[in-house]
Structures are given as C-alpha cells and as structure tokens.
Write a protein that holds these residues in place. Structure first.
Motif, PDB file in Angstrom:
ATOM      1  N   PRO A   1       6.964  -2.256 -11.779  1.00  0.00           N
ATOM      2  CA  PRO A   1       7.427  -3.468 -11.090  1.00  0.00           C
ATOM      3  C   PRO A   1       6.322  -4.519 -11.033  1.00  0.00           C
ATOM      4  O   PRO A   1       5.143  -4.191 -10.942  1.00  0.00           O
ATOM      5  N   ALA A   2       6.719  -5.776 -11.127  1.00  0.00           N
ATOM      6  CA  ALA A   2       5.758  -6.878 -11.035  1.00  0.00           C
ATOM      7  C   ALA A   2       5.508  -7.194  -9.565  1.00  0.00           C
ATOM      8  O   ALA A   2       6.314  -6.860  -8.705  1.00  0.00           O
ATOM      9  N   GLY A   3       4.395  -7.825  -9.302  1.00  0.00           N
ATOM     10  CA  GLY A   3       4.093  -8.232  -7.928  1.00  0.00           C
ATOM     11  C   GLY A   3       3.119  -7.286  -7.274  1.00  0.00           C
ATOM     12  O   GLY A   3       2.416  -6.531  -7.941  1.00  0.00           O
ATOM     13  N   PRO A   4       3.099  -7.300  -5.953  1.00  0.00           N
ATOM     14  CA  PRO A   4       2.132  -6.459  -5.236  1.00  0.00           C
ATOM     15  C   PRO A   4       2.407  -4.979  -5.470  1.00  0.00           C
ATOM     16  O   PRO A   4       3.549  -4.590  -5.737  1.00  0.00           O
ATOM     17  N   GLU A   5       1.361  -4.184  -5.390  1.00  0.00           N
ATOM     18  CA  GLU A   5       1.517  -2.746  -5.575  1.00  0.00           C
ATOM     19  C   GLU A   5       2.412  -2.182  -4.490  1.00  0.00           C
ATOM     20  O   GLU A   5       2.388  -2.620  -3.349  1.00  0.00           O
ATOM     21  N   LEU A   6       3.232  -1.219  -4.888  1.00  0.00           N
ATOM     22  CA  LEU A   6       4.093  -0.555  -3.927  1.00  0.00           C
ATOM     23  C   LEU A   6       3.299   0.543  -3.218  1.00  0.00           C
ATOM     24  O   LEU A   6       2.381   1.120  -3.788  1.00  0.00           O
ATOM     25  N   ALA A   7       3.639   0.818  -2.005  1.00  0.00           N
ATOM     26  CA  ALA A   7       2.955   1.855  -1.235  1.00  0.00           C
ATOM     27  C   ALA A   7       3.966   2.907  -0.794  1.00  0.00           C
ATOM     28  O   ALA A   7       5.157   2.635  -0.685  1.00  0.00           O
ATOM     29  N   ARG A   8       3.474   4.089  -0.568  1.00  0.00           N
ATOM     30  CA  ARG A   8       4.321   5.172  -0.106  1.00  0.00           C
ATOM     31  C   ARG A   8       3.674   5.793   1.122  1.00  0.00           C
ATOM     32  O   ARG A   8       2.479   6.059   1.138  1.00  0.00           O
ATOM     33  N   GLU A   9       4.474   6.014   2.137  1.00  0.00           N
ATOM     34  CA  GLU A   9       3.981   6.677   3.337  1.00  0.00           C
ATOM     35  C   GLU A   9       4.115   8.176   3.131  1.00  0.00           C
ATOM     36  O   GLU A   9       5.159   8.660   2.691  1.00  0.00           O
ATOM     37  N   ILE A  10       3.055   8.907   3.414  1.00  0.00           N
ATOM     38  CA  ILE A  10       3.093  10.360   3.292  1.00  0.00           C
ATOM     39  C   ILE A  10       2.721  10.982   4.626  1.00  0.00           C
ATOM     40  O   ILE A  10       2.142  10.331   5.490  1.00  0.00           O
ATOM     41  N   SER A  11       3.060  12.226   4.787  1.00  0.00           N
ATOM     42  CA  SER A  11       2.727  12.971   5.996  1.00  0.00           C
ATOM     43  C   SER A  11       2.089  14.287   5.597  1.00  0.00           C
ATOM     44  O   SER A  11       2.249  14.752   4.474  1.00  0.00           O
ATOM     45  N   VAL A  12       1.390  14.877   6.532  1.00  0.00           N
ATOM     46  CA  VAL A  12       0.783  16.188   6.327  1.00  0.00           C
ATOM     47  C   VAL A  12       1.412  17.141   7.331  1.00  0.00           C
ATOM     48  O   VAL A  12       1.445  16.846   8.523  1.00  0.00           O
TER      49      VAL A  12
ATOM     50  N   ALA B   1      -7.833  23.372   7.287  1.00  0.00           N
ATOM     51  CA  ALA B   1      -6.655  22.513   7.426  1.00  0.00           C
ATOM     52  C   ALA B   1      -7.046  21.197   8.080  1.00  0.00           C
ATOM     53  O   ALA B   1      -6.632  20.123   7.636  1.00  0.00           O
ATOM     54  N   GLN B   2      -7.861  21.265   9.119  1.00  0.00           N
ATOM     55  CA  GLN B   2      -8.293  20.039   9.798  1.00  0.00           C
ATOM     56  C   GLN B   2      -9.193  19.210   8.887  1.00  0.00           C
ATOM     57  O   GLN B   2      -9.123  17.991   8.888  1.00  0.00           O
ATOM     58  N   GLU B   3     -10.024  19.864   8.079  1.00  0.00           N
ATOM     59  CA  GLU B   3     -10.873  19.137   7.126  1.00  0.00           C
ATOM     60  C   GLU B   3     -10.022  18.384   6.118  1.00  0.00           C
ATOM     61  O   GLU B   3     -10.325  17.244   5.764  1.00  0.00           O
ATOM     62  N   LEU B   4      -8.942  19.018   5.649  1.00  0.00           N
ATOM     63  CA  LEU B   4      -8.039  18.363   4.695  1.00  0.00           C
ATOM     64  C   LEU B   4      -7.388  17.143   5.338  1.00  0.00           C
ATOM     65  O   LEU B   4      -7.345  16.066   4.741  1.00  0.00           O
ATOM     66  N   VAL B   5      -6.875  17.311   6.552  1.00  0.00           N
ATOM     67  CA  VAL B   5      -6.230  16.191   7.251  1.00  0.00           C
ATOM     68  C   VAL B   5      -7.241  15.058   7.435  1.00  0.00           C
ATOM     69  O   VAL B   5      -6.936  13.885   7.193  1.00  0.00           O
ATOM     70  N   SER B   6      -8.464  15.371   7.832  1.00  0.00           N
ATOM     71  CA  SER B   6      -9.501  14.347   8.035  1.00  0.00           C
ATOM     72  C   SER B   6      -9.827  13.629   6.727  1.00  0.00           C
ATOM     73  O   SER B   6      -9.977  12.409   6.694  1.00  0.00           O
ATOM     74  N   ALA B   7      -9.929  14.390   5.634  1.00  0.00           N
ATOM     75  CA  ALA B   7     -10.236  13.784   4.330  1.00  0.00           C
ATOM     76  C   ALA B   7      -9.107  12.854   3.893  1.00  0.00           C
ATOM     77  O   ALA B   7      -9.358  11.762   3.365  1.00  0.00           O
ATOM     78  N   LEU B   8      -7.855  13.255   4.115  1.00  0.00           N
ATOM     79  CA  LEU B   8      -6.721  12.406   3.758  1.00  0.00           C
ATOM     80  C   LEU B   8      -6.700  11.133   4.599  1.00  0.00           C
ATOM     81  O   LEU B   8      -6.443  10.043   4.079  1.00  0.00           O
ATOM     82  N   GLN B   9      -6.996  11.259   5.890  1.00  0.00           N
ATOM     83  CA  GLN B   9      -7.047  10.077   6.752  1.00  0.00           C
ATOM     84  C   GLN B   9      -8.155   9.127   6.311  1.00  0.00           C
ATOM     85  O   GLN B   9      -7.972   7.912   6.286  1.00  0.00           O
ATOM     86  N   GLU B  10      -9.297   9.683   5.934  1.00  0.00           N
ATOM     87  CA  GLU B  10     -10.419   8.852   5.469  1.00  0.00           C
ATOM     88  C   GLU B  10     -10.043   8.095   4.201  1.00  0.00           C
ATOM     89  O   GLU B  10     -10.294   6.893   4.073  1.00  0.00           O
ATOM     90  N   GLN B  11      -9.408   8.789   3.264  1.00  0.00           N
ATOM     91  CA  GLN B  11      -8.989   8.136   2.018  1.00  0.00           C
ATOM     92  C   GLN B  11      -7.937   7.059   2.294  1.00  0.00           C
ATOM     93  O   GLN B  11      -7.955   5.997   1.682  1.00  0.00           O
ATOM     94  N   ALA B  12      -7.029   7.330   3.214  1.00  0.00           N
ATOM     95  CA  ALA B  12      -6.004   6.335   3.565  1.00  0.00           C
ATOM     96  C   ALA B  12      -6.649   5.079   4.131  1.00  0.00           C
ATOM     97  O   ALA B  12      -6.243   3.958   3.802  1.00  0.00           O
ATOM     98  N   MET B  13      -7.675   5.250   4.958  1.00  0.00           N
ATOM     99  CA  MET B  13      -8.371   4.083   5.521  1.00  0.00           C
ATOM    100  C   MET B  13      -9.087   3.293   4.420  1.00  0.00           C
ATOM    101  O   MET B  13      -9.073   2.061   4.423  1.00  0.00           O
ATOM    102  N   LEU B  14      -9.691   3.997   3.460  1.00  0.00           N
ATOM    103  CA  LEU B  14     -10.363   3.316   2.352  1.00  0.00           C
ATOM    104  C   LEU B  14      -9.372   2.525   1.508  1.00  0.00           C
ATOM    105  O   LEU B  14      -9.638   1.389   1.112  1.00  0.00           O
ATOM    106  N   ILE B  15      -8.238   3.126   1.224  1.00  0.00           N
ATOM    107  CA  ILE B  15      -7.212   2.448   0.425  1.00  0.00           C
ATOM    108  C   ILE B  15      -6.679   1.231   1.177  1.00  0.00           C
ATOM    109  O   ILE B  15      -6.514   0.155   0.608  1.00  0.00           O
ATOM    110  N   THR B  16      -6.432   1.386   2.478  1.00  0.00           N
ATOM    111  CA  THR B  16      -5.950   0.276   3.286  1.00  0.00           C
ATOM    112  C   THR B  16      -6.956  -0.870   3.289  1.00  0.00           C
ATOM    113  O   THR B  16      -6.577  -2.039   3.137  1.00  0.00           O
ATOM    114  N   ALA B  17      -8.227  -0.547   3.408  1.00  0.00           N
ATOM    115  CA  ALA B  17      -9.268  -1.586   3.391  1.00  0.00           C
ATOM    116  C   ALA B  17      -9.315  -2.277   2.035  1.00  0.00           C
ATOM    117  O   ALA B  17      -9.463  -3.495   1.952  1.00  0.00           O
TER     118      ALA B  17
END
Length: 109
Positions: free
Chosen positions: A65-76, A87-103
């Motif tokens: 698709p043209a235009g802005p990149e599409l985003a998908r919401e995911i859950s753990v 398990a908590q380390e995985l959740v923390s790593a995913l949250q950190e990556q989500a913040m980096l992508i958002t920034a």
C-alpha cells in the motif's frame, strides 16, 4: 473497479470449514491462499500481511500500500502463574522494541 461481495466472509467461512473437514489445518498462509482465491474469483480485494503471502500467483498482482506504513497491534500472553524470569525478560524486550519503533515513527512523521 473491483466488485465486492457481501457473502465473501460467509464463503470464506464455508471454504475453511470444508478444508477443516478434509483434514486441512488452518494457518495464516492457508487462510491467505483462500483469500487470494477469492480475489482471483473477482470477489474483491484483500490486505494480506507480507509474512502470510505464501507463493506468488501469476493471475494476481501484489502491491504494497502507498502512504504511511501500516501498523499492527500485538499482545503477549503469559500465564498468570508464570514466575519465570525469562517470560518477563521477553515481555520487557518486546516493550523496549515497541518504544524504539514508536520513537522512530514519530521522528519520521
């Protein structure tokens, strides 16, 4: 202009039920194949995640698709009773990556 069909979701459900009755297991790629078959039957258009595209079909054109990149919401999903640190380390790593992508998106938008 592409035709759309109000019965497409019903047809997809029936197709998936028939496949399941035949022993075919559903997966994102199998579902994608059914949806691409419906598009090839001229029932409309479809947005399909890149990872679920599967094998190319000669009768269909796949375009991003043209235009802005599409985003998908995911859950753990984690068991409430899970106390494993991994398990908590995985959740923390995913949250950190989500913040980096958002920034990164905020900086380009």
């Amino acid at each position: 202009m592409a035709r759309t069909s109000a019965t497409a979701p019903k047809e997809l459900g029936e197709t998936m039920q028939t496949a399941a009755a035949s022993g075919v297991r559903s997966s994102a790629r199998a579902t994608s194949a059914v949806v691409r078959g419906l598009v090839a039957a001229d029932t409309g258009v479809a947005l399909i995640p890149r990872l679920a595209l599967g094998s190319p079909r000669a009768d269909l054109v796949v375009r991003p698709p043209a235009g802005p990149e599409l985003a998908r919401e995911i859950s753990v999903a984690v068991l409430r009773s899970t106390s494993a640190g991994s398990a908590q380390e995985l959740v923390s790593a995913l949250q950190e990556q989500a913040m980096l992508i958002t920034a990164r998106w905020a900086a380009t938008g």
